[in-house]
Design an enzyme around this catalytic site. Structure first.
Site, mmCIF file in Angstrom:
data_model
loop_
_atom_site.group_PDB
_atom_site.id
_atom_site.type_symbol
_atom_site.label_atom_id
_atom_site.label_comp_id
_atom_site.label_asym_id
_atom_site.label_seq_id
_atom_site.Cartn_x
_atom_site.Cartn_y
_atom_site.Cartn_z
ATOM 1 N N HIS A 198 0.821 -1.208 0.000
ATOM 2 C CA HIS A 198 0.000 0.000 0.000
ATOM 3 C C HIS A 198 0.855 1.257 0.000
ATOM 4 O O HIS A 198 0.550 2.224 -0.679
ATOM 5 C CB HIS A 198 -0.898 0.015 1.233
ATOM 6 C CG HIS A 198 -2.092 -0.865 1.076
ATOM 7 N ND1 HIS A 198 -2.826 -1.313 2.125
ATOM 8 C CD2 HIS A 198 -2.677 -1.359 -0.029
ATOM 9 C CE1 HIS A 198 -3.820 -2.054 1.675
ATOM 10 N NE2 HIS A 198 -3.742 -2.104 0.368
ATOM 11 N N ARG A 305 -8.898 -0.147 -14.776
ATOM 12 C CA ARG A 305 -8.742 -1.499 -14.197
ATOM 13 C C ARG A 305 -9.923 -1.777 -13.269
ATOM 14 O O ARG A 305 -9.855 -1.526 -12.076
ATOM 15 C CB ARG A 305 -7.435 -1.584 -13.419
ATOM 16 C CG ARG A 305 -6.171 -1.534 -14.286
ATOM 17 C CD ARG A 305 -4.926 -1.610 -13.388
ATOM 18 N NE ARG A 305 -3.750 -2.057 -14.103
ATOM 19 C CZ ARG A 305 -2.740 -1.257 -14.458
ATOM 20 N NH1 ARG A 305 -2.784 0.023 -14.188
ATOM 21 N NH2 ARG A 305 -1.688 -1.758 -15.090
ATOM 22 N N ARG A 345 -11.729 -2.091 -18.782
ATOM 23 C CA ARG A 345 -11.289 -3.486 -18.889
ATOM 24 C C ARG A 345 -12.143 -4.334 -17.961
ATOM 25 O O ARG A 345 -12.336 -3.974 -16.797
ATOM 26 C CB ARG A 345 -9.816 -3.614 -18.501
ATOM 27 C CG ARG A 345 -9.326 -5.046 -18.604
ATOM 28 C CD ARG A 345 -7.849 -5.154 -18.378
ATOM 29 N NE ARG A 345 -7.503 -4.949 -16.988
ATOM 30 C CZ ARG A 345 -6.257 -4.916 -16.549
ATOM 31 N NH1 ARG A 345 -5.256 -5.044 -17.395
ATOM 32 N NH2 ARG A 345 -6.000 -4.726 -15.279
ATOM 33 N N GLU A 443 -1.424 -9.768 -24.100
ATOM 34 C CA GLU A 443 -0.508 -9.858 -22.957
ATOM 35 C C GLU A 443 -0.033 -11.277 -22.682
ATOM 36 O O GLU A 443 0.709 -11.522 -21.731
ATOM 37 C CB GLU A 443 -1.133 -9.238 -21.697
ATOM 38 C CG GLU A 443 -2.512 -9.710 -21.342
ATOM 39 C CD GLU A 443 -3.117 -8.951 -20.155
ATOM 40 O OE1 GLU A 443 -2.399 -8.231 -19.449
ATOM 41 O OE2 GLU A 443 -4.332 -9.099 -19.940
ATOM 42 N N ASN A 466 3.198 -5.395 -19.159
ATOM 43 C CA ASN A 466 3.584 -5.946 -17.845
ATOM 44 C C ASN A 466 3.448 -7.467 -17.847
ATOM 45 O O ASN A 466 4.354 -8.190 -17.431
ATOM 46 C CB ASN A 466 2.703 -5.378 -16.729
ATOM 47 C CG ASN A 466 2.651 -3.869 -16.741
ATOM 48 O OD1 ASN A 466 3.521 -3.232 -17.321
ATOM 49 N ND2 ASN A 466 1.643 -3.298 -16.123
ATOM 50 N N ASP A 467 2.304 -7.930 -18.311
ATOM 51 C CA ASP A 467 2.111 -9.380 -18.348
ATOM 52 C C ASP A 467 2.832 -10.010 -19.532
ATOM 53 O O ASP A 467 3.331 -11.122 -19.425
ATOM 54 C CB ASP A 467 0.615 -9.721 -18.399
ATOM 55 C CG ASP A 467 0.003 -9.691 -17.014
ATOM 56 O OD1 ASP A 467 0.646 -10.242 -16.098
ATOM 57 O OD2 ASP A 467 -1.068 -9.105 -16.841
ATOM 58 N N ARG A 477 5.962 -11.379 -11.892
ATOM 59 C CA ARG A 477 6.157 -9.929 -11.753
ATOM 60 C C ARG A 477 6.129 -9.446 -10.315
ATOM 61 O O ARG A 477 6.531 -8.324 -10.034
ATOM 62 C CB ARG A 477 5.172 -9.113 -12.620
ATOM 63 C CG ARG A 477 3.766 -9.490 -12.551
ATOM 64 C CD ARG A 477 2.935 -8.794 -13.624
ATOM 65 N NE ARG A 477 2.437 -7.492 -13.236
ATOM 66 C CZ ARG A 477 1.327 -6.946 -13.729
ATOM 67 N NH1 ARG A 477 0.617 -7.587 -14.647
ATOM 68 N NH2 ARG A 477 0.930 -5.785 -13.344
ATOM 69 N N CYS A 514 -0.764 -0.221 -22.950
ATOM 70 C CA CYS A 514 -1.228 0.308 -21.670
ATOM 71 C C CYS A 514 -0.423 -0.236 -20.501
ATOM 72 O O CYS A 514 -0.741 0.013 -19.351
ATOM 73 C CB CYS A 514 -2.715 0.034 -21.474
ATOM 74 S SG CYS A 514 -3.112 -1.726 -21.391
HETATM 75 C C1 PEP Z 1 -0.361 -5.239 -18.303
HETATM 76 O O1 PEP Z 1 -0.358 -6.449 -18.063
HETATM 77 O O2 PEP Z 1 0.560 -4.656 -18.899
HETATM 78 C C2 PEP Z 1 -1.491 -4.381 -17.890
HETATM 79 C C3 PEP Z 1 -1.625 -3.166 -18.337
HETATM 80 O O3 PEP Z 1 -2.387 -4.890 -17.013
HETATM 81 P P1 PEP Z 1 -2.108 -5.188 -15.472
HETATM 82 O O4 PEP Z 1 -0.846 -4.474 -15.093
HETATM 83 O O5 PEP Z 1 -3.308 -4.669 -14.744
HETATM 84 O O6 PEP Z 1 -1.995 -6.673 -15.460
HETATM 85 MG MG MG Z 2 -2.124 -7.473 -17.448
#
Ligand code: PEP
Ligand code: MG
Length: 583
Positions: A198, A305, A345, A443, A466-467, A477, A514
């Site tokens: 947090h 999100r 999303r 992703e 990110n994924d 991650r 994104c």
């Molecule tokens: C991602 O995976 O890059 C993404 C934008 O979604 P999240 O970070 O919420 O998994």
């Molecule tokens: Mg993601």
């Protein structure tokens, strides 16, 4: 004392220079004594009173939240209020006083230690971090019991300009952070915490330099030590030499000048030097974040999100937000954005974002029943969300974004469910946008390698880097042990990303990014060179990316881009990307 450097996890950008202000954990030095039989009820009462006082304190802080306070802060205060109401905290310590005759402080610490030990056994990193919330709540109660000065008054006692105060603590509760915000402290350093804690989330949303996960920083740093936080590197320099101090002062002044200049770009259209328009959008977690998105000049929301509406509802009568409750949130966002598109999303729950903190997680959550897989397994819940989003689309432009798709049948099933939700709304005479665009998150590597399957069925694509990085490079991650392997410039990532952008362009299907890569100014030109025209990021990053766009000439980047895409040598790639930035 000699200068030394500590390394932790960078969670929020910028440089802070100042004197350390240590917050001692209240739990460490409480008195332990046994009480006589006839004192038991008085001791029980003392603890109950302290719990009520903390409840009231939390309510006062909650009510005093400024309208522009990040929405996460309110949510965290609610979580703390829920923890405080839980019988584990509000009842069990009372039993300990009655049965074991411990004094109130001892009884409370005993129970908190017991709960903390249970949390330590949990494998999931996100859940484990929730232990800190319980400890923070416990510490607040202890402070009331012991009548010790609150963190706020101690901070007010600092005579030097408060901008030069850097809070160093084992951990900082979101409630305490709120109070520090008004004191304009310069940054913070904590022993605990990871990317998901947090404290890290609040730091990012407040845009304050911070480093967390510093292990024993609060033991190594002494009160009033001079320290520098390099938030970009996650490094803390203690008692810097005059030369180092001067270098950082210069860097800090430079950053501040840049930030001031950036503010002027809010209304400037994001167009490259050679005349290409770029859409810069915001990532949000709750409808209240739309204020920050507009403030940063976002032309829309590229990623809402929605799972944040679903998380942390333990203790609520309804475990899931109802269709109407969701509809209100989505409508609020689209109305707030005043005609700019809002990409919502659908629920991306699972892995590091469990619905319920108490819920059992899967064996390998990142590879398990998360996101669209979860939604397709819970059709009634998914339909309710789809109806809520569709109903909100009657109030402004909404796009529907589906996370974690990999299979054609998942796409087809999802599209069928959207049709089913539309039919239900028609039957109920509820309005919605019948042409709502539907897009896929790219992703999972399998999706990036089978794009024709997607462009044929979808109106737009959004790359979740990110994924995509997590799954392509096989690194969790949220596991800091493998964080050093997380590399957006790995040739495999560059290949998947550039081919997704190229296939989308060829098929006339818009592609955005994104994930975190979109907000990293070091990568803006690389993405422009790959043909990316739509970027979505945290609002705090938007103006810096815009400046990079304004200074870029895409045509001039192309020869260098060809070199980057031809090589498989990491050092050559890193150097070439650096070169792009100098062009
Ligand atoms: C991602 O995976 O890059 C993404 C934008 O979604 P999240 O970070 O919420 O998994
Ligand atoms: Mg993601």
């Amino acid at each position: 004392m000699a200068s030394f450097t500590l390394h932790g996890i960078p969670v929020s950008r910028g440089i802070a220079i100042g004197r350390a202000h240590l917050l001692a954990p209240a739990a460490l030095d409480v008195k332990h004594y046994l009480i006589a039989e006839e004192q038991i009820e008085a001791e029980v009462q003392r603890l109950q009173n302290a719990i009520v006082t903390v409840h009231q304190e939390l309510q006062v802080i909650r009510k005093g939240l400024l309208p522009d306070a990040p929405s996460e802060l309110g949510a965290f205060l609610d979580v703390h209020a829920l923890i405080l109401s839980d019988p584990m905290i509000s009842d069990l310590p009372l039993n300990i006083i009655r049965t074991r005759h411990y004094n109130a402080e001892w009884a409370l610490v005993t129970q908190i230690d017991e709960l903390s030990a249970q949390f330590d056994e949990i494998e999931d990193a996100y859940l484990r971090e929730r232990k800190n919330d319980i400890q923070q709540v416990g510490e607040r109660v202890l402070k009331v019991l012991t009548g010790s000065a609150t963190a706020l008054s101690r901070l007010n006692g600092v005579e030097e300009s408060t901008a030069h105060v850097i809070v160093v603590a084992h951990d900082i509760s979101p409630a305490d952070m709120l109070q520090f915000r008004d004191c304009a402290f310069g940054g913070f350093v904590t022993d605990l915490g990871g990317q998901n804690s947090h404290t890290a989330i609040v730091a990012r949303s407040l845009d304050i330099p911070a480093a967390v996960g510093m292990y024993n920083a609060s033991a190594l740093i002494a009160q009033d030590d001079w320290i520098i936080i390099d938030g970009d590197a996650g490094v803390v320099i203690v008692d810097p030499t005059p030369v180092v101090l001067e270098q950082y002062r210069e860097r800090q002044a430079h950053l501040m000048r840049e930030r001031k200049k950036l503010g002027k770009l809010r209304k400037t259209p994001a167009v490259t030097r050679d005349g290409t328009e770029i859409a810069l959008l915001a990532n949000i977690e709750l409808p209240d974040d739309c204020g920050a998105a507009l403030e940063a000049g976002a032309v829309g929301v590229g990623l809402f999100r929605s799972e944040f509406l679903f998380m942390g509802r333990t203790g609520y009568a309804n475990r899931l937000p109802s269709e109407d409750e969701q509809f209100e949130s989505y409508r609020k966002a689209v109305v707030a954005m005043k005609g700019r598109p809002v990409t919502i999303r659908t629920l991306d729950i699972g892995a590091d974002k469990p619905l319920d903190a108490a819920e059992e997680t899967a064996l390998n959550p990142a590879l398990g029943l998360r996101a669209i897989r979860y939604c397709l397994a819970e059709p009634q819940m998914f339909l309710a969300q789809l109806r809520a989003i569709l109903r909100a689309s009657a109030y402004g432009p909404i796009k529907l974004l589906i996370p974690m798709l990999a299979h054609a049948f998942e796409i087809d099933q999802t599209l069928m469910m959207v049709e089913q939700a539309k039919t239900q709304l028609r039957e109920a005479h509820k309005k919605f946008d019948p042409l709502i665009p539907i897009g896929a998150m790219i992703e999972i590597p399998a999706a990036a390698l089978t794009l024709p399957m997607f462009v044929k069925r979808m109106d737009f694509l959004s790359v979740g880097t990110n994924d995509l990085i997590q799954y392509t490079l096989a690194i969790d991650r949220v596991d800091h042990e493998v964080a050093h392997l997380y590399n957006p410039l790995h040739p495999a990532i560059l290949y998947l990303l550039s081919s997704t952008i190229a296939v989308g362009a060829k098929a006339g299907v818009p592609v955005s990014v994104c994930g975190e890569m979109a907000g990293d100014t070091k990568l803006t030109r690389l993405l422009l060179g790959m043909g990316l025209r739509e970027f979505s990021m945290h609002p705090a990053q938007l103006l810096a990316v815009k400046q990079e766009v304004l200074n870029s000439d895409i045509a001039a980047l192309m020869p260098q881009m060809k070199k980057i895409m031809r090589t498989f040598e990491p050092v050559a790639i890193a150097n070439a990307v650096e070169q792009l930035r100098l062009m």
